[in-house]
Design a protein around this motif. Structure first.
Motif, PDB file in Angstrom:
ATOM      1  N   GLN A  92     -31.058   3.384   0.409  1.00 28.48           N
ATOM      2  CA  GLN A  92     -30.252   4.022   1.538  1.00 28.48           C
ATOM      3  C   GLN A  92     -31.046   4.844   2.513  1.00 28.48           C
ATOM      4  O   GLN A  92     -30.260   5.196   3.070  1.00 28.48           O
ATOM      5  N   LEU A  93     -31.997   5.166   2.655  1.00 23.70           N
ATOM      6  CA  LEU A  93     -32.733   5.616   3.404  1.00 23.70           C
ATOM      7  C   LEU A  93     -33.118   4.990   4.836  1.00 23.70           C
ATOM      8  O   LEU A  93     -33.702   4.561   4.873  1.00 23.70           O
ATOM      9  N   ALA A  94     -33.265   5.853   5.627  1.00 23.90           N
ATOM     10  CA  ALA A  94     -33.841   5.155   7.133  1.00 23.90           C
ATOM     11  C   ALA A  94     -34.751   5.036   6.695  1.00 23.90           C
ATOM     12  O   ALA A  94     -35.859   5.848   6.942  1.00 23.90           O
ATOM     13  N   PRO A  95     -35.813   4.778   8.054  1.00 23.39           N
ATOM     14  CA  PRO A  95     -36.984   4.302   8.411  1.00 23.39           C
ATOM     15  C   PRO A  95     -37.682   5.823   8.916  1.00 23.39           C
ATOM     16  O   PRO A  95     -36.591   6.338   9.972  1.00 23.39           O
ATOM     17  N   GLY A  96     -38.137   6.038   8.410  1.00 24.82           N
ATOM     18  CA  GLY A  96     -39.194   7.468   8.860  1.00 24.82           C
ATOM     19  C   GLY A  96     -38.584   8.589   7.875  1.00 24.82           C
ATOM     20  O   GLY A  96     -38.971   9.727   8.418  1.00 24.82           O
ATOM     21  N   SER A  97     -37.948   8.537   7.011  1.00 22.60           N
ATOM     22  CA  SER A  97     -37.639   9.785   5.878  1.00 22.60           C
ATOM     23  C   SER A  97     -39.045   9.381   5.037  1.00 22.60           C
ATOM     24  O   SER A  97     -39.606   8.829   4.753  1.00 22.60           O
ATOM     25  N   HIS A  98     -38.787  10.845   4.235  1.00 22.75           N
ATOM     26  CA  HIS A  98     -39.878  10.774   2.995  1.00 22.75           C
ATOM     27  C   HIS A  98     -39.742  11.129   1.737  1.00 22.75           C
ATOM     28  O   HIS A  98     -38.680  11.369   1.697  1.00 22.75           O
ATOM     29  N   GLY A 102     -42.136   1.246  -2.096  1.00 26.01           N
ATOM     30  CA  GLY A 102     -41.764   0.744  -0.661  1.00 26.01           C
ATOM     31  C   GLY A 102     -42.399   1.652   0.745  1.00 26.01           C
ATOM     32  O   GLY A 102     -42.007   2.298   1.753  1.00 26.01           O
ATOM     33  N   TYR A 103     -43.279   2.943   0.090  1.00 24.83           N
ATOM     34  CA  TYR A 103     -43.217   3.836   0.603  1.00 24.83           C
ATOM     35  C   TYR A 103     -45.539   3.547   1.062  1.00 24.83           C
ATOM     36  O   TYR A 103     -45.639   2.916   0.694  1.00 24.83           O
ATOM     37  N   GLN A 104     -45.239   5.061   2.010  1.00 26.35           N
ATOM     38  CA  GLN A 104     -46.399   4.447   2.650  1.00 26.35           C
ATOM     39  C   GLN A 104     -47.024   6.246   2.141  1.00 26.35           C
ATOM     40  O   GLN A 104     -46.460   6.722   2.218  1.00 26.35           O
ATOM     41  N   LEU A 105     -47.936   6.222   1.286  1.00 28.89           N
ATOM     42  CA  LEU A 105     -48.449   7.357   0.693  1.00 28.89           C
ATOM     43  C   LEU A 105     -49.510   8.385   2.543  1.00 28.89           C
ATOM     44  O   LEU A 105     -49.938   7.607   2.825  1.00 28.89           O
ATOM     45  N   VAL A 106     -49.358   9.525   1.870  1.00 29.39           N
ATOM     46  CA  VAL A 106     -49.762  10.196   3.202  1.00 29.39           C
ATOM     47  C   VAL A 106     -50.754  10.663   2.263  1.00 29.39           C
ATOM     48  O   VAL A 106     -50.867  10.901   1.506  1.00 29.39           O
ATOM     49  N   GLU A 107     -51.539  11.687   3.128  1.00 31.55           N
ATOM     50  CA  GLU A 107     -53.110  11.756   3.070  1.00 31.55           C
ATOM     51  C   GLU A 107     -52.405  13.717   2.033  1.00 31.55           C
ATOM     52  O   GLU A 107     -52.120  13.874   3.175  1.00 31.55           O
ATOM     53  N   PRO A 108     -53.385  13.538   1.118  1.00 31.90           N
ATOM     54  CA  PRO A 108     -54.421  13.331   0.417  1.00 31.90           C
ATOM     55  C   PRO A 108     -53.956  12.718  -0.838  1.00 31.90           C
ATOM     56  O   PRO A 108     -54.440  11.726  -1.774  1.00 31.90           O
ATOM     57  N   GLY A 109     -52.714  11.632  -0.716  1.00 32.46           N
ATOM     58  CA  GLY A 109     -52.134  10.563  -1.869  1.00 32.46           C
ATOM     59  C   GLY A 109     -51.890  11.565  -2.664  1.00 32.46           C
ATOM     60  O   GLY A 109     -51.173  12.520  -2.965  1.00 32.46           O
ATOM     61  N   LEU A 110     -51.816   9.935  -3.905  1.00 28.08           N
ATOM     62  CA  LEU A 110     -51.528  10.919  -4.799  1.00 28.08           C
ATOM     63  C   LEU A 110     -52.238  11.907  -6.244  1.00 28.08           C
ATOM     64  O   LEU A 110     -53.367  11.262  -6.578  1.00 28.08           O
ATOM     65  N   VAL A 111     -52.166  13.683  -6.078  1.00 26.10           N
ATOM     66  CA  VAL A 111     -53.056  14.461  -6.002  1.00 26.10           C
ATOM     67  C   VAL A 111     -51.847  15.308  -7.629  1.00 26.10           C
ATOM     68  O   VAL A 111     -51.136  14.785  -7.573  1.00 26.10           O
ATOM     69  N   THR A 112     -53.044  16.365  -7.826  1.00 24.47           N
ATOM     70  CA  THR A 112     -51.978  17.250  -8.946  1.00 24.47           C
ATOM     71  C   THR A 112     -51.644  18.190  -7.897  1.00 24.47           C
ATOM     72  O   THR A 112     -51.987  18.413  -6.544  1.00 24.47           O
ATOM     73  N   THR A 113     -50.722  18.966  -7.243  1.00 26.64           N
ATOM     74  CA  THR A 113     -49.349  19.448  -7.371  1.00 26.64           C
ATOM     75  C   THR A 113     -50.453  20.630  -6.477  1.00 26.64           C
ATOM     76  O   THR A 113     -50.860  20.588  -5.156  1.00 26.64           O
ATOM     77  N   GLN A 170     -49.496  18.341 -13.745  1.00 26.16           N
ATOM     78  CA  GLN A 170     -48.321  17.126 -12.750  1.00 26.16           C
ATOM     79  C   GLN A 170     -48.884  16.697 -11.819  1.00 26.16           C
ATOM     80  O   GLN A 170     -49.756  16.999 -11.314  1.00 26.16           O
ATOM     81  N   TYR A 171     -49.060  15.103 -10.953  1.00 24.54           N
ATOM     82  CA  TYR A 171     -49.427  14.717 -10.381  1.00 24.54           C
ATOM     83  C   TYR A 171     -48.585  14.811  -9.428  1.00 24.54           C
ATOM     84  O   TYR A 171     -46.899  15.215  -9.341  1.00 24.54           O
ATOM     85  N   ALA A 172     -48.727  14.867  -7.996  1.00 22.51           N
ATOM     86  CA  ALA A 172     -47.806  15.548  -6.575  1.00 22.51           C
ATOM     87  C   ALA A 172     -48.505  14.361  -6.040  1.00 22.51           C
ATOM     88  O   ALA A 172     -49.553  14.293  -5.718  1.00 22.51           O
ATOM     89  N   GLY A 173     -47.145  14.089  -4.480  1.00 22.76           N
ATOM     90  CA  GLY A 173     -47.150  12.851  -4.262  1.00 22.76           C
ATOM     91  C   GLY A 173     -46.366  13.755  -2.336  1.00 22.76           C
ATOM     92  O   GLY A 173     -45.417  13.400  -3.233  1.00 22.76           O
ATOM     93  N   VAL A 174     -46.611  13.250  -1.358  1.00 26.06           N
ATOM     94  CA  VAL A 174     -45.532  13.000  -0.519  1.00 26.06           C
ATOM     95  C   VAL A 174     -45.709  11.222   0.480  1.00 26.06           C
ATOM     96  O   VAL A 174     -47.402  11.166   1.093  1.00 26.06           O
ATOM     97  N   ALA A 175     -44.276  10.319   0.683  1.00 28.27           N
ATOM     98  CA  ALA A 175     -44.853   9.081   1.434  1.00 28.27           C
ATOM     99  C   ALA A 175     -43.731   8.949   2.491  1.00 28.27           C
ATOM    100  O   ALA A 175     -42.559  10.081   2.596  1.00 28.27           O
ATOM    101  N   ARG A 176     -43.466   8.366   2.835  1.00 32.33           N
ATOM    102  CA  ARG A 176     -42.911   8.343   4.223  1.00 32.33           C
ATOM    103  C   ARG A 176     -42.527   6.670   3.993  1.00 32.33           C
ATOM    104  O   ARG A 176     -43.243   5.505   3.499  1.00 32.33           O
ATOM    105  N   LYS A 177     -41.245   6.300   4.451  1.00 31.60           N
ATOM    106  CA  LYS A 177     -40.743   5.363   4.193  1.00 31.60           C
ATOM    107  C   LYS A 177     -40.758   4.459   5.512  1.00 31.60           C
ATOM    108  O   LYS A 177     -40.649   5.092   6.459  1.00 31.60           O
ATOM    109  N   PRO A 178     -41.294   3.218   5.736  1.00 31.91           N
ATOM    110  CA  PRO A 178     -42.044   2.410   7.201  1.00 31.91           C
ATOM    111  C   PRO A 178     -40.592   2.207   7.806  1.00 31.91           C
ATOM    112  O   PRO A 178     -40.175   1.580   7.334  1.00 31.91           O
TER     113      PRO A 178
END
Length: 269
Positions: free
Chosen positions: A180-186, A230-241, A261-269
């Motif tokens: 349900q998210l638009a491209p460019g969502s994170h 379905g997302y593209q992880l941004v640097e540094p990828g999946l790491v700890t918090t 905990q693992y933590a990461g942020v990703a972008r919907k292309p």
């Protein structure tokens, strides 16, 4: 807060709540004796839990600001919990007052306190809903009033995935939000793992299950990565918090296990 301060529908003062345990560990006052007892048991098993929680809050701040740098001005915070210092709307609206935020939680204490906090804020609101029902969350009149899903949204799922049981198909739940998210969502995720602290995460999970509190399902790195399908992880990828884009060198803990905990942020292309 006294244990009688929140009489109301849906509140069970005899059953610990993840939101109120989290509140107590952060030093908040919106919790009951049963929450404090469970929190102390958790801290006995894993004394690093308080640091895990603090690192998670720091990651939240950095993730929100990063998303704002990408142009995002609206956020959906799943499992937002009881408001403490450094809420999403405080972080985002301090940088741009036009930012809009929808919080989602099922705990009645979290919702009641959030409603009071946000009463005079036209650009932020909370809905009481089960995050495992994305259809209800996304169709809520409050959600639709504040968020424009034709534009990018910052979806925050911090310390919520590990409360979703395998039988609930958690990866399907996350995919339903993603679709349900638009491209460019994170998407930002933090998730308890059993790979960094020996067997302590599993012991805590079993302890909470027996207490009929919110069940916890620690996952390994590969499993946590599936939340980002379905997302593209941004640097540094999946790491700890603490290792996700620390602002100062001293913020990065030397021992990954100290994060928990693992933590990461990703972008919907």
């Amino acid at each position: 807060m006294t244990d009688t301060a929140w009489p109301g529908e849906g509140i069970d003062p005899e059953r610990a709540s993840a939101a109120r345990i989290y509140d107590y560990i952060l030093g908040g006052g919106h919790n009951f004796a049963v929450d404090r007892d469970m929190a102390e048991q958790v801290l006995d098993v894993n004394p690093d839990t308080r640091r895990h929680v603090q690192q998670n809050r720091a990651f939240l701040r950095r993730a929100v600001l990063f998303m704002m740098q990408q142009g995002i001005r609206q956020f959906l915070d799943l499992g937002s919990g009881i408001p403490t210092v450094g809420n999403v709307h405080e972080i985002a609206q301090a940088a741009d007052p036009r930012c809009r935020v929808v919080y989602v939680d099922i705990d009645p204490v979290a919702v009641a306190h959030s409603e009071m906090l946000l009463a005079d804020n036209p650009n932020a609101a909370i809905i009481r809903a089960d995050v495992a029902r994305p259809d209800l969350v996304l169709r809520s009149p409050v959600t639709r009033r504040l968020l424009d899903f034709a534009r990018p949204v910052g979806l925050l799922a911090l310390t919520i995935g590990h409360y979703l049981a395998p039988a609930q198909q958690p990866f399907g739940i996350f995919a339903a939000y993603r679709d349900q998210l638009a491209p460019g969502s994170h998407l930002a995720v933090s998730h308890v793992t059993n790979e960094l602290t020996g067997n302590r995460a599993d012991i805590v999970a079993e302890m909470m299950r027996k207490a009929k509190s919110n069940s916890v399902f620690p996952r390994n790195r590969d499993e946590v990565l599936r939340f980002f399908d379905g997302y593209q992880l941004v640097e540094p990828g999946l790491v700890t918090t603490s290792r996700w884009r620390p602002e100062l060198p001293e913020e990065r803990l030397g021992d990954a296990g100290a994060d928990g905990q693992y933590a990461g942020v990703a972008r919907k292309p």
